[in-house]
Design an enzyme around this catalytic site. Structure first.
Site, PDB file in Angstrom:
ATOM      1  CB  SER A 279      -0.953  -0.036   1.194  1.00 41.26           C
ATOM      2  OG  SER A 279      -1.910   0.983   1.126  1.00 41.26           O
TER       3      SER A 279
ATOM      4  CG  ASP B 236      -2.545   4.234  -1.352  1.00 37.07           C
ATOM      5  OD1 ASP B 236      -3.337   4.070  -2.295  1.00 37.07           O
ATOM      6  OD2 ASP B 236      -2.545   3.516  -0.337  1.00 37.07           O
TER       7      ASP B 236
ATOM      8  CG  ASP C 167      -2.969  -0.394  -2.343  1.00 38.67           C
ATOM      9  OD1 ASP C 167      -2.972   0.785  -1.928  1.00 38.67           O
ATOM     10  OD2 ASP C 167      -3.537  -1.324  -1.736  1.00 38.67           O
TER      11      ASP C 167
ATOM     12  CG  ASP D  55      -6.123   1.004  -0.669  1.00 33.46           C
ATOM     13  OD1 ASP D  55      -5.274   1.919  -0.571  1.00 33.46           O
ATOM     14  OD2 ASP D  55      -6.164   0.024   0.106  1.00 33.46           O
TER      15      ASP D  55
END
Length: 444
Positions: free
Chosen positions: A102, A241, A243, A245
Site C-alpha cells: 500500500s 497511494d 495500490d 485504494d
C-alpha cells in the site's frame, strides 16, 4: 484465537525478512490453495501487484505455491488493489490476491486476499490458512497441478468499470486535473480514466522504476500535487497511494482535502439528491467537525476501529453504504465492494460538476478541528498499555481537555508504531499535549 501472520490488512513486512520471503510466500499460497480445495475441486485465483521490484519475486512464489496445490492462476500484472477485487468478481474467480504494501516504501511488501465476491475475507478464513501453514505440504500429483496464464487487458477492463460509476449525463470537459499515482499500481490507469471522461490531465507520479513507489509523491506525500496544481493552474488535484485504494484531493487554490472532508461531501451530495443516508461509518480518527456537520444534516456518524476492514464490518452490520477513514480510504458499497481511490475521486468530481460548484465552495462550511498525530516507534514485544508513565500522562491530558477535545492512543495495525492523536480547537494546545504524551510513551 490470535492470528500469527495476518494483520489488519493481510500479511506485510520487509522483503527478505520473515514472513515476506519467497519460501514463506510459496508455502502461504500452497496453504491457501489447500483451503480453497476443501470446497472447490479446481479453484482459480487472480494475482495482481503494485510496482515494487519485489513484486516479480513474490508473484512467482505465489504462482508456484498455488499450482503445487492444484490451483489455476491468472496473472493481472500491475493493477490497483480495488481493480483486483473487481476482476475477481467479474471473472468469477475463487479468490483475488494482491501483492502490495500500500502506502509503505519499496523495501516493504505484502500479500492480501479478496473473496470471490471481491470483499475482504473474515478472520475465520485467515485462521484456517494459518492452521494449514502449520501442516506438512500436500503437493498435488502431476496430473492435478495448476496452470497459469495472463488476463488480456486487465487494466482496460478496470478502466471501463471505473468510468461506469460516473454519470453518463455528465462530463469532465473543460476541467484540468493533476493526477498523482504515487509511481504505483494506477500509473497506467488513473490518467486514462480522467482523460476518457473529458478532462485535461497532467500526470505526475506515473513513472515507476520499482524503487520509487510512494517516494515523495502520492496520497501520503501530497506536497508535490499541491505544487503541480498551483503551477499549472489546475482545477483539481487527485493523489492516490501505491495500490490506489486511498485518496487525497486538492482544489484550485492548492488546499488539501483529506478523507474526512471527502466522506462528508459524498454524504451531502446524496442528501442533496434526495437519497436516504441513515448513517455514515468513520473511525476513531474521524474529525469532530465532520461528525458535527453530519449531525446538522440529520446523519449519524458511527466510529469503528481504525482500518478499512473494521469500517466495512460496521457498514455490513448496519446495512449502510458510506464509510471511510481520514487517510482517504473511502467506501461507497453501491459503487464497489472495497475502498477505491479512483472511484471515490470520480464521485467527488461528479458531485462538484453536478452542483456547479468547486471543491472549495462545496466544502466551505466544513472546517476541520486541528488534529496533531505523533508516531512513536515501538520495540519488539513492547506493551504500551503497561507503561505507567504514559497512562498517568493520558489521564492528566484527558482531564485538562474535558469536553473540548479528544485523545486517541493506539498501536498501528501495519507498522511497529504507537500513534498518539490529540484533537482540540486550538492547534498549539493540541500539539503540546500530543508531544507530551509521545514523550511519556518514550520515557516508559
Amino acid at each position: 484465537m490470535a492470528r500469527k501472520y495476518f494483520g489488519t490488512d493481510g500479511i506485510r513486512g520487509t522483503v527478505g525478512q520473515a514472513p515476506i520471503t519467497p519460501d514463506f510466500v510459496l508455502r502461504l499460497a500452497h496453504a491457501v490453495g489447500r483451503v480453497l480445495r476443501r470446497t472447490e475441486e479446481r479453484p482459480t485465483v487472480l494475482i495482481g501487484k503494485d510496482t515494487r521490484i519485489s513484486g516479480y519475486m513474490l508473484e512467482s512464489a505465489l504462482e508456484s505455491g498455488f499450482n503445487s496445490a492444484g490451483v489455476d492462476v491468472v496473472l493481472l500484472g500491475p493493477l490497483p488493489t480495488p481493480g483486483v477485487a473487481y476482476l475477481t468478481r467479474a471473472q468469477r474467480a475463487s479468490l483475488g490476491v494482491v501483492i502490495s504494501a500500500s502506502h509503505n516504501a519499496y523495501p516493504d511488501n505484502g500479500i492480501k486476499f479478496f473473496s470471490a465476491q471481491g470483499t475482504k475475507l473474515p478472520d475465520e478464513w485467515e485462521l484456517a490458512v494459518e492452521a494449514a501453514l502449520d501442516e506438512a505440504p500436500a503437493w498435488a500429483d502431476s496430473a492435478s497441478l495448476g496452470k497459469a496464464r495472463r488476463l488480456e487487458d486487465a487494466a482496460g477492463r478496470y478502466i471501463e468499470f471505473c468510468k461506469s460509476t460516473f454519470s453518463q449525463d455528465l462530463t469532465l470537459k473543460g476541467t484540468k486535473i493533476v493526477v498523482d499515482a504515487a509511481h504505483g499500481a494506477a500509473y497506467h490507469i488513473a490518467p486514462k480514466v480522467f482523460h476518457e471522461l473529458g478532462a485535461e490531465v497532467l500526470a505526475i507520479g506515473c513513472s515507476p522504476d520499482g524503487l520509487n513507489i510512494n517516494h515523495q509523491v502520492g496520497a501520503t506525500h501530497p506536497d508535490a500535487l499541491v505544487r503541480a496544481v498551483r503551477a499549472n493552474r489546475a482545477d483539481y488535484g487527485v493523489a492516490l497511494d501505491g495500490d490506489a485504494d486511498r485518496l487525497q484531493m486538492v482544489d484550485a487554490a492548492g488546499r488539501l482535502y483529506n478523507g474526512d472532508e471527502l466522506l462528508y461531501l459524498l454524504a451531502a451530495d446524496r442528501l442533496s439528491r434526495g437519497e436516504n443516508v441513515p448513517g455514515v461509518v468513520g473511525t476513531l480518527m474521524t474529525n469532530m467537525a465532520v461528525e458535527l456537520a453530519l449531525k446538522a444534516d440529520g446523519v449519524e456518524l458511527v466510529r469503528a476501529k481504525v482500518g478499512d476492514r473494521y469500517v466495512l464490518e460496521e457498514l455490513a452490520r448496519r446495512r449502510w453504504l458510506l464509510g471511510g477513514e481520514s487517510s482517504g480510504h473511502l467506501l461507497a458499497l453501491d459503487r464497489h465492494t472495497t475502498g477505491d481511490g479512483l472511484i471515490s475521486a470520480l464521485q467527488v468530481l461528479q458531485a462538484c460538476v453536478r452542483g456547479g460548484r468547486s471543491l472549495a465552495r462545496t466544502l466551505e462550511h466544513v472546517r476541520l478541528f486541528p488534529q496533531v498525530l505523533v508516531n512513536v516507534r515501538l520495540l519488539p514485544g513492547q506493551d504500551w498499555k503497561a507503561n505507567t508513565v504514559l497512562q498517568d500522562a493520558l489521564k492528566s491530558v484527558e482531564a485538562e481537555l474535558g469536553t473540548q477535545g479528544r485523545v486517541l492512543v493506539r498501536a498501528s495495525g501495519t507498522e511497529p508504531l504507537l500513534r498518539v492523536m490529540v484533537e482540540t480547537s486550538d492547534a498549539d494546545r493540541a500539539s503540546h499535549f500530543a508531544h507530551q504524551l509521545a514523550d511519556a510513551a518514550r520515557a516508559g
